[in-house]
Design a protein around this motif. Structure first.
Motif, PDB file in Angstrom:
ATOM      1  N   LEU A 145       0.820  -1.202   0.000  1.00 12.11           N
ATOM      2  CA  LEU A 145       0.000   0.000   0.000  1.00 12.11           C
ATOM      3  C   LEU A 145       0.859   1.259   0.000  1.00 12.11           C
ATOM      4  O   LEU A 145       1.943   1.284   0.579  1.00 12.11           O
ATOM      5  CB  LEU A 145      -0.908   0.025   1.237  1.00 12.11           C
ATOM      6  CG  LEU A 145      -1.906  -1.114   1.386  1.00 12.11           C
ATOM      7  CD1 LEU A 145      -2.634  -0.996   2.713  1.00 12.11           C
ATOM      8  CD2 LEU A 145      -2.893  -1.130   0.234  1.00 12.11           C
ATOM      9  N   THR A 146       0.356   2.304  -0.616  1.00 17.72           N
ATOM     10  CA  THR A 146       0.965   3.619  -0.506  1.00 17.72           C
ATOM     11  C   THR A 146       0.529   4.244   0.818  1.00 17.72           C
ATOM     12  O   THR A 146      -0.343   3.709   1.523  1.00 17.72           O
ATOM     13  CB  THR A 146       0.529   4.517  -1.672  1.00 17.72           C
ATOM     14  OG1 THR A 146      -0.903   4.651  -1.634  1.00 17.72           O
ATOM     15  CG2 THR A 146       0.968   3.927  -3.008  1.00 17.72           C
ATOM     16  N   HIS A 147       1.124   5.384   1.148  1.00 17.38           N
ATOM     17  CA  HIS A 147       0.769   6.045   2.406  1.00 17.38           C
ATOM     18  C   HIS A 147      -0.717   6.391   2.440  1.00 17.38           C
ATOM     19  O   HIS A 147      -1.400   6.187   3.447  1.00 17.38           O
ATOM     20  CB  HIS A 147       1.608   7.313   2.581  1.00 17.38           C
ATOM     21  CG  HIS A 147       1.246   8.098   3.806  1.00 17.38           C
ATOM     22  ND1 HIS A 147       1.498   7.636   5.084  1.00 17.38           N
ATOM     23  CD2 HIS A 147       0.628   9.305   3.952  1.00 17.38           C
ATOM     24  CE1 HIS A 147       1.056   8.522   5.963  1.00 17.38           C
ATOM     25  NE2 HIS A 147       0.530   9.543   5.306  1.00 17.38           N
ATOM     26  N   GLU A 148      -1.240   6.923   1.325  1.00 24.08           N
ATOM     27  CA  GLU A 148      -2.663   7.230   1.227  1.00 24.08           C
ATOM     28  C   GLU A 148      -3.377   6.030   0.622  1.00 24.08           C
ATOM     29  O   GLU A 148      -3.157   5.691  -0.536  1.00 24.08           O
ATOM     30  CB  GLU A 148      -2.878   8.466   0.357  1.00 24.08           C
ATOM     31  CG  GLU A 148      -2.275   9.749   0.933  1.00 24.08           C
ATOM     32  CD  GLU A 148      -3.014  10.234   2.165  1.00 24.08           C
ATOM     33  OE1 GLU A 148      -4.208   9.882   2.304  1.00 24.08           O
ATOM     34  OE2 GLU A 148      -2.409  10.953   2.982  1.00 24.08           O
ATOM     35  N   HIS A 149      -4.222   5.373   1.403  1.00 23.60           N
ATOM     36  CA  HIS A 149      -4.939   4.199   0.905  1.00 23.60           C
ATOM     37  C   HIS A 149      -6.308   4.107   1.590  1.00 23.60           C
ATOM     38  O   HIS A 149      -6.525   4.711   2.641  1.00 23.60           O
ATOM     39  CB  HIS A 149      -4.131   2.919   1.175  1.00 23.60           C
ATOM     40  CG  HIS A 149      -3.761   2.744   2.609  1.00 23.60           C
ATOM     41  ND1 HIS A 149      -2.536   3.115   3.112  1.00 23.60           N
ATOM     42  CD2 HIS A 149      -4.468   2.237   3.665  1.00 23.60           C
ATOM     43  CE1 HIS A 149      -2.485   2.856   4.408  1.00 23.60           C
ATOM     44  NE2 HIS A 149      -3.647   2.321   4.766  1.00 23.60           N
ATOM     45  N   PRO A 150      -7.241   3.390   0.982  1.00 23.03           N
ATOM     46  CA  PRO A 150      -8.584   3.272   1.562  1.00 23.03           C
ATOM     47  C   PRO A 150      -8.571   2.479   2.868  1.00 23.03           C
ATOM     48  O   PRO A 150      -7.646   1.707   3.144  1.00 23.03           O
ATOM     49  CB  PRO A 150      -9.377   2.516   0.483  1.00 23.03           C
ATOM     50  CG  PRO A 150      -8.561   2.614  -0.762  1.00 23.03           C
ATOM     51  CD  PRO A 150      -7.133   2.699  -0.320  1.00 23.03           C
ATOM     52  N   HIS A 151      -9.632   2.668   3.634  1.00 25.32           N
ATOM     53  CA  HIS A 151      -9.860   1.885   4.839  1.00 25.32           C
ATOM     54  C   HIS A 151     -11.240   1.248   4.782  1.00 25.32           C
ATOM     55  O   HIS A 151     -12.178   1.805   4.208  1.00 25.32           O
ATOM     56  CB  HIS A 151      -9.769   2.756   6.100  1.00 25.32           C
ATOM     57  CG  HIS A 151      -8.385   3.150   6.452  1.00 25.32           C
ATOM     58  ND1 HIS A 151      -8.054   4.407   6.913  1.00 25.32           N
ATOM     59  CD2 HIS A 151      -7.206   2.469   6.401  1.00 25.32           C
ATOM     60  CE1 HIS A 151      -6.749   4.480   7.138  1.00 25.32           C
ATOM     61  NE2 HIS A 151      -6.223   3.311   6.835  1.00 25.32           N
ATOM     62  N   GLN A 201     -13.344  -2.505  13.955  1.00 26.58           N
ATOM     63  CA  GLN A 201     -11.906  -2.488  13.678  1.00 26.58           C
ATOM     64  C   GLN A 201     -11.643  -1.894  12.304  1.00 26.58           C
ATOM     65  O   GLN A 201     -12.293  -2.253  11.323  1.00 26.58           O
ATOM     66  CB  GLN A 201     -11.343  -3.909  13.747  1.00 26.58           C
ATOM     67  CG  GLN A 201      -9.843  -3.991  13.544  1.00 26.58           C
ATOM     68  CD  GLN A 201      -9.330  -5.405  13.779  1.00 26.58           C
ATOM     69  OE1 GLN A 201      -9.902  -6.146  14.567  1.00 26.58           O
ATOM     70  NE2 GLN A 201      -8.270  -5.771  13.096  1.00 26.58           N
ATOM     71  N   ILE A 202     -10.664  -0.971  12.232  1.00 27.36           N
ATOM     72  CA  ILE A 202     -10.287  -0.364  10.966  1.00 27.36           C
ATOM     73  C   ILE A 202      -9.292  -1.270  10.249  1.00 27.36           C
ATOM     74  O   ILE A 202      -8.332  -1.756  10.842  1.00 27.36           O
ATOM     75  CB  ILE A 202      -9.666   1.025  11.185  1.00 27.36           C
ATOM     76  CG1 ILE A 202     -10.664   1.938  11.921  1.00 27.36           C
ATOM     77  CG2 ILE A 202      -9.251   1.653   9.859  1.00 27.36           C
ATOM     78  CD1 ILE A 202     -11.968   2.151  11.207  1.00 27.36           C
ATOM     79  N   VAL A 203      -9.546  -1.503   8.954  1.00 21.68           N
ATOM     80  CA  VAL A 203      -8.741  -2.411   8.146  1.00 21.68           C
ATOM     81  C   VAL A 203      -8.154  -1.641   6.970  1.00 21.68           C
ATOM     82  O   VAL A 203      -8.883  -0.964   6.233  1.00 21.68           O
ATOM     83  CB  VAL A 203      -9.603  -3.584   7.627  1.00 21.68           C
ATOM     84  CG1 VAL A 203      -8.805  -4.484   6.691  1.00 21.68           C
ATOM     85  CG2 VAL A 203     -10.164  -4.393   8.802  1.00 21.68           C
ATOM     86  N   CYS A 204      -6.831  -1.726   6.780  1.00 19.67           N
ATOM     87  CA  CYS A 204      -6.181  -1.108   5.629  1.00 19.67           C
ATOM     88  C   CYS A 204      -6.434  -1.960   4.389  1.00 19.67           C
ATOM     89  O   CYS A 204      -6.355  -3.188   4.452  1.00 19.67           O
ATOM     90  CB  CYS A 204      -4.676  -0.986   5.865  1.00 19.67           C
ATOM     91  SG  CYS A 204      -4.241   0.143   7.216  1.00 19.67           S
ATOM     92  N   ALA A 205      -6.726  -1.316   3.269  1.00 18.56           N
ATOM     93  CA  ALA A 205      -7.064  -2.060   2.055  1.00 18.56           C
ATOM     94  C   ALA A 205      -6.480  -1.374   0.829  1.00 18.56           C
ATOM     95  O   ALA A 205      -6.240  -0.165   0.827  1.00 18.56           O
ATOM     96  CB  ALA A 205      -8.578  -2.186   1.909  1.00 18.56           C
ATOM     97  N   CYS A 206      -6.263  -2.153  -0.222  1.00 19.09           N
ATOM     98  CA  CYS A 206      -5.883  -1.594  -1.517  1.00 19.09           C
ATOM     99  C   CYS A 206      -7.159  -1.114  -2.213  1.00 19.09           C
ATOM    100  O   CYS A 206      -8.275  -1.443  -1.798  1.00 19.09           O
ATOM    101  CB  CYS A 206      -5.155  -2.631  -2.367  1.00 19.09           C
ATOM    102  SG  CYS A 206      -6.179  -4.047  -2.841  1.00 19.09           S
TER     103      CYS A 206
END
Length: 222
Positions: free
Chosen positions: A37-43, A51-56
């Motif tokens: 992932l880049t620094h700016e990515h969807p959640h 729970q917050i999940v980092c996603a592409c």
């Protein structure tokens, strides 16, 4: 490779460094497919666990506008509610022990959840529904909050100390949890210390830089 005891040439040393650079893993990965992932990515938010999940982007798109399911994509709008109506008595009736909190509609629990930040993380407060319903009646914009992914974020710290006016925002739920995280990470002693209050100030300054003002109604272009 150079013979034992022979110093590597510049080209050999540079090639070794380049291999390390190529194999350097990304700072974050999608928690669904492991893509970097880049620094700016969807959640996404995992509804039941909050729970917050980092996603592409590809994985996040699967959950765009999905009302039912394990995950929902977090909304990105931030709105400063310039004419929000809340009296001191109404705030006190909500039984929030500090002057900062966020409120969101939980689709799992079928109710509005009130959380406030603390040095130990997010703490849930018992919410007086009669008081909340009264506030919603006076501020119809709250009926437009998207369940689980948007919240009313309240900052009355300056108001309580007569430094500034109270601030009310519609904010993405991940931003609310980010505020909780920075307070937990930076709190020192009994009063928090100057560092945490500087971080809180930067957080709200950053939120305002990404918002647009609405006067009691949802903007038609949102």
């Amino acid at each position: 490779m150079p013979a034992a005891g022979t110093p590597p040439t510049f080209d050999q040393a540079f090639a070794t460094l380049r291999q390390f650079a190529r194999s350097r893993p990304p700072a974050e990965r999608c928690e669904l497919c492991s893509t970097g992932l880049t620094h700016e990515h969807p959640h996404l938010v995992e509804i039941r666990l909050r729970q917050i999940v980092c996603a592409c982007e590809a994985c996040a798109t699967l959950f765009d506008g999905m009302a039912n399911g394990k995950y929902r994509r977090v909304a990105r709008r931030a709105q400063f509610l310039a004419n929000f109506q809340m009296t001191d008595a109404q705030w006190e009736d909500l039984y929030i022990p500090i002057n900062m909190a966020f409120f969101f509609q939980s689709s799992v629990e079928g109710k509005v959840v009130a959380l406030y930040p603390s040095p130990a993380g997010a703490v849930e407060s018992l919410l007086s529904l009669d008081s909340w319903n009264e506030i919603v009646q006076e501020n119809p914009v709250l009926s437009q909050l998207q369940p689980d992914i948007e919240a009313l974020l309240v900052n009355r710290v300056g108001h309580a100390h007569e430094w500034s006016r109270a601030e009310y925002y519609i904010a993405p739920i991940d931003e609310c949890y980010r505020l909780v995280g920075l307070i937990r990470a930076n709190w020192r002693g009994l009063s928090g210390g100057s560092e945490v209050w500087a971080e809180i100030g930067r957080f709200f300054s950053d939120l305002r830089s990404h918002e647009f003002v609405v006067n009691g109604e949802v903007d038609a272009n949102s």
